[in-house]
Design an enzyme around this catalytic site. Structure first.
Site, PDB file in Angstrom:
ATOM      1  N   ASN A  93      -1.836 -10.567   8.584  1.00  0.00           N
ATOM      2  CA  ASN A  93      -2.830  -9.635   8.606  1.00  0.00           C
ATOM      3  C   ASN A  93      -4.162 -10.214   8.046  1.00  0.00           C
ATOM      4  O   ASN A  93      -4.259 -10.657   7.027  1.00  0.00           O
ATOM      5  CB  ASN A  93      -2.670  -8.301   7.739  1.00  0.00           C
ATOM      6  CG  ASN A  93      -3.673  -7.317   7.906  1.00  0.00           C
ATOM      7  OD1 ASN A  93      -3.835  -6.914   8.942  1.00  0.00           O
ATOM      8  ND2 ASN A  93      -4.363  -7.237   6.858  1.00  0.00           N
ATOM      9  N   GLU A  94      -5.200 -10.145   8.842  1.00  0.00           N
ATOM     10  CA  GLU A  94      -6.689 -10.310   8.380  1.00  0.00           C
ATOM     11  C   GLU A  94      -6.784 -11.501   7.517  1.00  0.00           C
ATOM     12  O   GLU A  94      -7.254 -11.325   6.219  1.00  0.00           O
ATOM     13  CB  GLU A  94      -7.279  -9.124   7.806  1.00  0.00           C
ATOM     14  CG  GLU A  94      -7.659  -8.010   8.621  1.00  0.00           C
ATOM     15  CD  GLU A  94      -8.627  -7.093   8.099  1.00  0.00           C
ATOM     16  OE1 GLU A  94      -9.038  -7.274   7.065  1.00  0.00           O
ATOM     17  OE2 GLU A  94      -8.529  -5.709   8.763  1.00  0.00           O
ATOM     18  N   GLN A 139       0.752  -1.338  -0.075  1.00  0.00           N
ATOM     19  CA  GLN A 139      -0.064   0.202   0.106  1.00  0.00           C
ATOM     20  C   GLN A 139       0.874   1.325  -0.155  1.00  0.00           C
ATOM     21  O   GLN A 139       0.281   2.237  -0.365  1.00  0.00           O
ATOM     22  CB  GLN A 139      -0.977   0.017   1.316  1.00  0.00           C
ATOM     23  CG  GLN A 139      -2.159  -0.962   1.365  1.00  0.00           C
ATOM     24  CD  GLN A 139      -3.052  -0.999   2.308  1.00  0.00           C
ATOM     25  OE1 GLN A 139      -2.738  -1.783   3.184  1.00  0.00           O
ATOM     26  NE2 GLN A 139      -3.880  -0.603   2.097  1.00  0.00           N
ATOM     27  N   TYR A 179     -13.193  -1.408  12.570  1.00  0.00           N
ATOM     28  CA  TYR A 179     -13.509  -0.211  12.024  1.00  0.00           C
ATOM     29  C   TYR A 179     -15.080   0.144  12.003  1.00  0.00           C
ATOM     30  O   TYR A 179     -15.248   1.335  12.264  1.00  0.00           O
ATOM     31  CB  TYR A 179     -13.308  -0.400  10.336  1.00  0.00           C
ATOM     32  CG  TYR A 179     -12.010  -0.314   9.926  1.00  0.00           C
ATOM     33  CD1 TYR A 179     -11.094   0.869   9.536  1.00  0.00           C
ATOM     34  CD2 TYR A 179     -11.218  -1.548   9.745  1.00  0.00           C
ATOM     35  CE1 TYR A 179      -9.840   0.786   9.213  1.00  0.00           C
ATOM     36  CE2 TYR A 179      -9.751  -1.585   9.442  1.00  0.00           C
ATOM     37  CZ  TYR A 179      -9.261  -0.174   9.212  1.00  0.00           C
ATOM     38  OH  TYR A 179      -7.884  -0.340   8.670  1.00  0.00           O
ATOM     39  N   GLU A 232      -5.419  -1.789  13.761  1.00  0.00           N
ATOM     40  CA  GLU A 232      -6.012  -0.832  12.996  1.00  0.00           C
ATOM     41  C   GLU A 232      -7.096  -0.353  13.341  1.00  0.00           C
ATOM     42  O   GLU A 232      -7.931  -1.135  13.892  1.00  0.00           O
ATOM     43  CB  GLU A 232      -6.320  -1.624  11.505  1.00  0.00           C
ATOM     44  CG  GLU A 232      -5.184  -1.992  10.701  1.00  0.00           C
ATOM     45  CD  GLU A 232      -5.290  -2.540   9.205  1.00  0.00           C
ATOM     46  OE1 GLU A 232      -6.485  -2.299   8.865  1.00  0.00           O
ATOM     47  OE2 GLU A 232      -4.513  -3.441   8.939  1.00  0.00           O
ATOM     48  N   HIS A 235      -1.904  -5.077 -12.541  1.00  0.00           N
ATOM     49  CA  HIS A 235      -1.216  -4.867 -13.894  1.00  0.00           C
ATOM     50  C   HIS A 235      -2.315  -5.640 -14.871  1.00  0.00           C
ATOM     51  O   HIS A 235      -1.905  -5.319 -16.196  1.00  0.00           O
ATOM     52  CB  HIS A 235      -0.064  -5.288 -14.032  1.00  0.00           C
ATOM     53  CG  HIS A 235       1.069  -4.441 -13.168  1.00  0.00           C
ATOM     54  ND1 HIS A 235       2.303  -4.995 -12.880  1.00  0.00           N
ATOM     55  CD2 HIS A 235       1.134  -3.467 -12.637  1.00  0.00           C
ATOM     56  CE1 HIS A 235       2.992  -3.975 -12.249  1.00  0.00           C
ATOM     57  NE2 HIS A 235       2.164  -3.244 -11.982  1.00  0.00           N
ATOM     58  N   ARG A 260       3.520   0.328  13.033  1.00  0.00           N
ATOM     59  CA  ARG A 260       3.156  -0.902  12.156  1.00  0.00           C
ATOM     60  C   ARG A 260       3.389  -0.914  10.757  1.00  0.00           C
ATOM     61  O   ARG A 260       2.778  -0.144  10.140  1.00  0.00           O
ATOM     62  CB  ARG A 260       1.750  -1.395  12.508  1.00  0.00           C
ATOM     63  CG  ARG A 260       1.658  -2.869  12.013  1.00  0.00           C
ATOM     64  CD  ARG A 260       0.103  -3.209  12.318  1.00  0.00           C
ATOM     65  NE  ARG A 260      -0.403  -4.445  11.784  1.00  0.00           N
ATOM     66  CZ  ARG A 260      -1.377  -4.732  10.899  1.00  0.00           C
ATOM     67  NH1 ARG A 260      -2.482  -3.882  10.984  1.00  0.00           N
ATOM     68  NH2 ARG A 260      -1.495  -5.553  10.391  1.00  0.00           N
ATOM     69  N   ASP A 272       2.438   0.497  -8.060  1.00  0.00           N
ATOM     70  CA  ASP A 272       3.932   0.554  -8.709  1.00  0.00           C
ATOM     71  C   ASP A 272       4.752   1.648  -7.792  1.00  0.00           C
ATOM     72  O   ASP A 272       5.876   1.784  -7.716  1.00  0.00           O
ATOM     73  CB  ASP A 272       3.915   0.869 -10.016  1.00  0.00           C
ATOM     74  CG  ASP A 272       3.362  -0.021 -10.969  1.00  0.00           C
ATOM     75  OD1 ASP A 272       2.920  -1.298 -10.168  1.00  0.00           O
ATOM     76  OD2 ASP A 272       3.239  -0.021 -12.164  1.00  0.00           O
ATOM     77  N   ASN A 298      -8.321  -5.559  14.093  1.00  0.00           N
ATOM     78  CA  ASN A 298      -8.784  -4.509  13.393  1.00  0.00           C
ATOM     79  C   ASN A 298     -10.212  -4.080  13.543  1.00  0.00           C
ATOM     80  O   ASN A 298     -10.923  -5.088  13.275  1.00  0.00           O
ATOM     81  CB  ASN A 298      -8.208  -4.854  11.918  1.00  0.00           C
ATOM     82  CG  ASN A 298      -6.761  -5.047  11.523  1.00  0.00           C
ATOM     83  OD1 ASN A 298      -5.952  -4.554  12.434  1.00  0.00           O
ATOM     84  ND2 ASN A 298      -6.431  -5.634  10.506  1.00  0.00           N
ATOM     85  N   HIS A 329       1.064  -9.093   4.436  1.00  0.00           N
ATOM     86  CA  HIS A 329      -0.201  -8.417   4.400  1.00  0.00           C
ATOM     87  C   HIS A 329      -0.533  -8.668   2.972  1.00  0.00           C
ATOM     88  O   HIS A 329      -0.557  -7.631   2.178  1.00  0.00           O
ATOM     89  CB  HIS A 329       0.048  -6.929   5.012  1.00  0.00           C
ATOM     90  CG  HIS A 329      -0.890  -6.154   5.219  1.00  0.00           C
ATOM     91  ND1 HIS A 329      -1.261  -5.569   6.245  1.00  0.00           N
ATOM     92  CD2 HIS A 329      -2.058  -5.863   4.500  1.00  0.00           C
ATOM     93  CE1 HIS A 329      -2.355  -4.721   6.236  1.00  0.00           C
ATOM     94  NE2 HIS A 329      -3.126  -4.989   5.127  1.00  0.00           N
TER      95      HIS A 329
HETATM   96  C1  BGC Z   1      -6.420  -3.823   5.798  1.00  0.00           C
HETATM   97  C2  BGC Z   1      -6.099  -2.662   5.235  1.00  0.00           C
HETATM   98  C3  BGC Z   1      -6.935  -1.662   4.480  1.00  0.00           C
HETATM   99  C4  BGC Z   1      -7.962  -1.006   5.671  1.00  0.00           C
HETATM  100  C5  BGC Z   1      -9.035  -0.165   5.144  1.00  0.00           C
HETATM  101  C6  BGC Z   1      -7.858  -3.562   6.663  1.00  0.00           C
HETATM  102  O1  BGC Z   1      -8.859  -4.412   6.118  1.00  0.00           O
HETATM  103  O2  BGC Z   1      -5.864  -4.650   6.638  1.00  0.00           O
HETATM  104  O3  BGC Z   1      -4.950  -3.105   4.574  1.00  0.00           O
HETATM  105  O4  BGC Z   1      -6.351  -0.753   4.113  1.00  0.00           O
HETATM  106  O5  BGC Z   1      -8.757  -2.236   6.060  1.00  0.00           O
HETATM  107  O6  BGC Z   1      -9.556  -0.548   4.080  1.00  0.00           O
END
Ligand code: BGC
Length: 497
Positions: free
Chosen positions: A190-191, A43, A333, A397, A63, A101, A76, A331, A146
């Site tokens: 990761n996830e 990322q 959100y 996250e 790509h 991290r 890229d 993580n 990741h």
């Molecule tokens: C991921 C990140 C992502 C973030 C927000 C998470 O699921 O680990 O790589 O950028 O969500 O979309």
């Protein structure tokens, strides 16, 4: 006023005073608590073919001529952090963060995917990055993987192929051997659940295998074995000398029951969501959650299959996976509501679990998938405390997007409200949370969303060849928080700019 009224008023004042004092105490970060921010290799790094790096599955995915990524964006160049990492770390230090991290790119270290050839240049980049993080007084939190494995492994079926377990384990061994003296906090993966759903049951993420109800189960099965192997390798070959902690990072969302008294459906939502990858490692008995096994096995049977679509662990693997983590990284959100789904006529659950996930339209919108619902963080932390016997947790996250420009008031509000829930869960409810990580430090390549979801505390100008960085207002607010060691509301700060 009679004497009872006076006494009543006195008690009222006393209560509200001590309530406020208590609330104030709750908003302090516990001693040793670590706050930082995050990124991942694909990322932010760019330099996709520099220093002998070979293509990863995400290079291939972006790509492709028919790439489904928004604006056909690629990583890229991304934020060019491969060249600009010192600038980024200096800004983190200025805020006062305690950790950073980031993840390693498998093909930057092992261009063939295997230890037959180690790229010294690639390795040196990570040594320099880690040393710089340390030099600036922060702790590197290193994610080994990741989502960006070598492209050719994709042609072997990627995580649907059990060979990935040993391929990953060999990579992890090299990483521990070469970088382990510098790193105290490792996350193996990761996830896995999100990668398996979006990349193996759908074609939204690389590798786009799109085999719903098969792909995701097979994928996660191998992911968990790979994690356990890496943990075992660390224990047997490196722990005594290096003394670090090794954990894993899961996506753990809370599901509010609908109707609100249906706690059983909320529990099933948790078990088949966060629990899918967490229960095998953190529960006393190991293996997938019982309700998940019952439902997928039952559905498979009703479909007339001679086996379950949910792969079965041998007793040996159950044992090896159980307990294979020093901490749980999560993580968080957003959240969903969850409703029980009726079985179909033939008795089958329409989606294997019998739960329907719903977006509550009254919850404030951040992005298409991200509704702002801070209480969900407290709920999930308390559930983890109760279900897995209060393991050490790192929030790896948490964050939200903002519009272009630096005035990210909505991000400040989001982070404030989520952190407040976290602090109540720690200080009032005894949840064992050790650290908090904001996603993300920079605006970066947001997978299928390309560069359209701006999660950064720092804005990046992707039209500028130099990828100019501009810290947003939230960095000033965070700096105050780091100085004071407690959460502060932006309203109590006055003007920030
Ligand atoms: C991921 C990140 C992502 C973030 C927000 C998470 O699921 O680990 O790589 O950028 O969500 O979309």
């Amino acid at each position: 006023m009679d004497q009872f009224t006076i006494f009543g008023c006195f008690i009222f004042i006393l209560r509200s005073c001590s309530g406020t004092q208590l609330e104030e105490d709750y908003l302090k970060f516990p001693p040793g608590f670590s706050i930082g921010s995050a990124s991942s290799a694909y990322q932010v790094e760019g330099a996709w073919n520099v220093s002998g790096k070979t293509p990863s599955v995400w290079d291939w995915f972006t790509h492709k001529k028919d790439s489904t990524v928004m604006d056909q964006a690629t990583g890229d160049i991304a934020c060019d952090s491969y060249h600009k990492y010192k600038e980024d770390i200096a800004m983190m230090k200025d805020i006062g963060f305690r950790h950073y991290r980031f993840s390693l790119s498998w093909t930057r270290i092992l261009p063939t995917g295997f230890p037959d050839k180690i790229s010294q240049e690639g390795l040196q980049y990570y040594k320099d990055l880690i040393d710089e993080v340390r030099r600036q007084g922060m702790e590197p939190f290193v994610t080994i993987y990741h989502w960006d494995h070598p492209e050719f492994m994709n042609r072997l079926g990627s995580w649907t192929n059990e060979l990935m377990v040993e391929y990953y384990a060999e990579y992890a061994r090299i990483v521990f051997r070469e970088l382990g003296s510098r790193v105290k906090v490792w996350a193996t993966l990761n996830e896995p659940e999100q990668n398996c759903r979006l990349g193996f049951a759908k074609d939204v993420h690389a590798p786009g295998i799109n085999l719903p109800y098969f792909g995701e189960y097979l994928c996660l099965h191998n992911y968990l074995k790979a994690h356990a192997r890496a943990y075992q390798i660390y224990n047997e070959e490196f722990r005594a000398e290096q003394g670090g902690q090794v954990g894993i990072v899961h996506l753990c969302e809370h599901f509010f029951p609908q109707p609100s008294h249906d706690l059983e459906t909320s529990r099933i939502g948790f078990e088949c969501g966060c629990g899918w990858a967490t229960h095998p490692i953190f529960s006393k008995e190991g293996n997938y959650p019982q309700v998940m096994r019952e439902r997928v096995n039952g559905n498979s049977k009703l479909e007339g299959l001679p086996f379950s679509r949910l792969p079965k662990f041998s007793p040996d693997w159950i044992k090896r996976i159980r307990g294979s983590s020093d901490f749980l990284g999560i993580n968080v959100y957003t959240a969903r509501e969850v409703r029980a789904m009726p079985r179909e006529k033939n008795g089958i659950w329409p989606n294997d679990f019998g739960t329907e996930l719903i977006i509550n339209e009254t919850w404030p919108v951040n992005t298409a998938w991200l509704r702002v619902i801070p209480q969900a963080l407290g709920e999930i932390l308390r559930r983890i405390r109760d279900v897995y016997d209060n393991p050490p947790v790192y929030i790896m996250e948490n964050g939200a997007t903002s519009a272009k420009g630096v005035n990210d008031y909505n991000r400040i509000e989001y982070l404030h409200d989520y952190m407040k829930e976290m602090l109540l869960a720690i200080n009032r409810d005894g949840c064992n949370v050790k650290g908090y990580t904001i996603w993300s430090f920079l605006d970066s390549f947001e997978w299928s969303e390309g560069y359209t979801d701006l999660f950064g505390l720092v804005e990046v100008d992707f039209t500028d060849p130099n990828r100019k960085r501009t810290p947003r207002l939230s960095t000033k607010w965070l700096k105050k928080i780091m100085q004071k060691g407690r959460l502060i509301n932006i309203k109590d700060l006055g003007q920030l700019n």
